[in-house]
Design an enzyme around this catalytic site. Structure first.
Site, PDB file in Angstrom:
ATOM      1  N   CYS A 161       8.027  -6.220  -6.525  1.00 46.37           N
ATOM      2  CA  CYS A 161       7.363  -7.395  -5.938  1.00 46.37           C
ATOM      3  C   CYS A 161       5.974  -7.504  -6.561  1.00 46.37           C
ATOM      4  CB  CYS A 161       7.306  -7.297  -4.420  1.00 46.37           C
ATOM      5  SG  CYS A 161       6.329  -5.914  -3.795  1.00 46.37           S
ATOM      6  N   ASN A 218       3.654  -4.165  -4.333  1.00 45.88           N
ATOM      7  CA  ASN A 218       4.364  -2.901  -4.046  1.00 45.88           C
ATOM      8  C   ASN A 218       3.868  -2.246  -2.748  1.00 45.88           C
ATOM      9  OD1 ASN A 218       4.888   0.332  -5.687  1.00 45.88           O
ATOM     10  ND2 ASN A 218       6.353  -0.874  -4.561  1.00 45.88           N
ATOM     11  N   CYS A 247       4.543  -4.310   0.429  1.00 50.38           N
ATOM     12  CA  CYS A 247       5.312  -4.952   1.516  1.00 50.38           C
ATOM     13  C   CYS A 247       6.800  -5.054   1.174  1.00 50.38           C
ATOM     14  CB  CYS A 247       4.762  -6.348   1.827  1.00 50.38           C
ATOM     15  SG  CYS A 247       3.058  -6.361   2.430  1.00 50.38           S
ATOM     16  N   ARG A 248       7.160  -5.987   0.270  1.00 52.48           N
ATOM     17  CA  ARG A 248       8.575  -6.298   0.057  1.00 52.48           C
ATOM     18  C   ARG A 248       9.330  -5.208  -0.700  1.00 52.48           C
ATOM     19  NH1 ARG A 248       7.401 -11.941  -2.593  1.00 52.48           N
ATOM     20  NH2 ARG A 248       5.580 -10.686  -3.188  1.00 52.48           N
ATOM     21  N   SER A 249       8.798  -4.779  -1.870  1.00 51.04           N
ATOM     22  CA  SER A 249       9.603  -3.842  -2.676  1.00 51.04           C
ATOM     23  C   SER A 249       9.728  -2.451  -2.059  1.00 51.04           C
ATOM     24  CB  SER A 249       9.121  -3.783  -4.135  1.00 51.04           C
ATOM     25  OG  SER A 249       7.791  -3.350  -4.240  1.00 51.04           O
ATOM     26  N   ASP A 290       6.821 -13.784   0.649  1.00 51.04           N
ATOM     27  CA  ASP A 290       5.723 -12.821   0.734  1.00 51.04           C
ATOM     28  C   ASP A 290       5.139 -12.831   2.152  1.00 51.04           C
ATOM     29  OD1 ASP A 290       3.430 -11.345   0.500  1.00 51.04           O
ATOM     30  OD2 ASP A 290       2.679 -12.410  -1.267  1.00 51.04           O
TER      31      ASP A 290
HETATM   32  P1  4NP Z   1       4.085  -7.567  -1.687  1.00 50.30           P
HETATM   33  O1  4NP Z   1       2.967  -8.340  -0.804  1.00 50.30           O
HETATM   34  O2  4NP Z   1       4.085  -8.226  -3.060  1.00 50.30           O
HETATM   35  O3  4NP Z   1       5.333  -7.844  -0.935  1.00 50.30           O
HETATM   36  O4  4NP Z   1       3.670  -6.126  -1.735  1.00 50.30           O
HETATM   37  C1  4NP Z   1       1.641  -8.509  -1.210  1.00 50.30           C
HETATM   38  C2  4NP Z   1       0.764  -7.454  -1.090  1.00 50.30           C
HETATM   39  C3  4NP Z   1      -0.565  -7.642  -1.439  1.00 50.30           C
HETATM   40  C4  4NP Z   1      -0.997  -8.862  -1.927  1.00 50.30           C
HETATM   41  C5  4NP Z   1      -0.106  -9.905  -2.058  1.00 50.30           C
HETATM   42  C6  4NP Z   1       1.225  -9.723  -1.700  1.00 50.30           C
HETATM   43  N1  4NP Z   1      -2.369  -9.038  -2.258  1.00 50.30           N
HETATM   44  O5  4NP Z   1      -2.736 -10.171  -2.615  1.00 50.30           O
HETATM   45  O6  4NP Z   1      -3.140  -8.084  -2.195  1.00 50.30           O
END
Ligand code: 4NP
Length: 174
Positions: A13, A16, A18-20, A136
């Site tokens: 994602c 790294n 939340c989703r992945s 997201d």
């Molecule tokens: P992820 O979510 O891609 O599912 O891990 C996010 C985590 C952090 C951020 C954006 C999305 N950020 O902008 O810091």
């Protein structure tokens, strides 16, 4: 994939956190349940949170369903991942695009014979969320984290069915 060497899958994602990491643990759960010889890891296309544990909200919602994310640590996707992993799963289309861009760089840096990874969406074969993005949840509320879990469970079951066919037929996923 042979019965000895594990087939290697990388969930990717943006951050790294939340989703992945959620996809990693949920997919591992369903692969282990079917006793598939598959190793699973995760990474982010960004380097926003290197070395960090998964977002506390992701951990809390996952744990309510029995998934423990606490030991995972974020890392960025790197060119060598295309040599080491058999399959790279993008959580959304923007990440898919960025993974493909990094693959082009890897193709310049390494011989074609060294590159193993196929790239697909997490939702590639998921009839409940056909080729849909895993939204997201980072800037949203609790619903978003539950949606990530719902979708990861559904898409993981779809991948397990594909991997089981692949074990039987010994053919490539894509
Ligand atoms: P992820 O979510 O891609 O599912 O891990 C996010 C985590 C952090 C951020 C954006 C999305 N950020 O902008 O810091």
């Amino acid at each position: 994939m042979s019965s000895k060497t594990p087939y290697k899958v990388l969930c990717v994602c943006l951050g790294n956190i939340c989703r992945s990491p959620t996809a990693e643990v949920v997919l591992r759960h369903f692969c282990d349940k079917q006793q598939l010889n598959i190793m699973i890891d995760s990474a982010g296309t960004s380097n926003y949170h290197p070395g960090k544990a998964p977002d506390e909200r992701s951990q809390k919602h996952a744990l309510k369903r029995g998934y423990d994310l606490s030991s995972l640590r974020a890392r960025q996707l790197k060119a060598q991942d295309f040599l080491e992993f058999d399959l790279i799963l993008a959580m959304d289309h923007e990440n898919l695009f960025n993974i493909q861009a990094l693959l082009q760089q890897a193709e310049k840096a390494y011989a074609a014979s060294q590159i193993r990874a196929k790239i697909a969406l997490m939702s590639e074969y998921d009839q409940n969320y056909p080729k849909q993005a895993l939204p997201d949840p980072y800037y949203g509320g609790a619903d978003g984290f539950e949606r990530v879990l719902d979708q990861c469970e559904s898409s993981s079951l779809a991948w397990v069915a594909i991997f089981e066919q692949q074990f039987k037929q010994q053919i490539d996923v894509k």
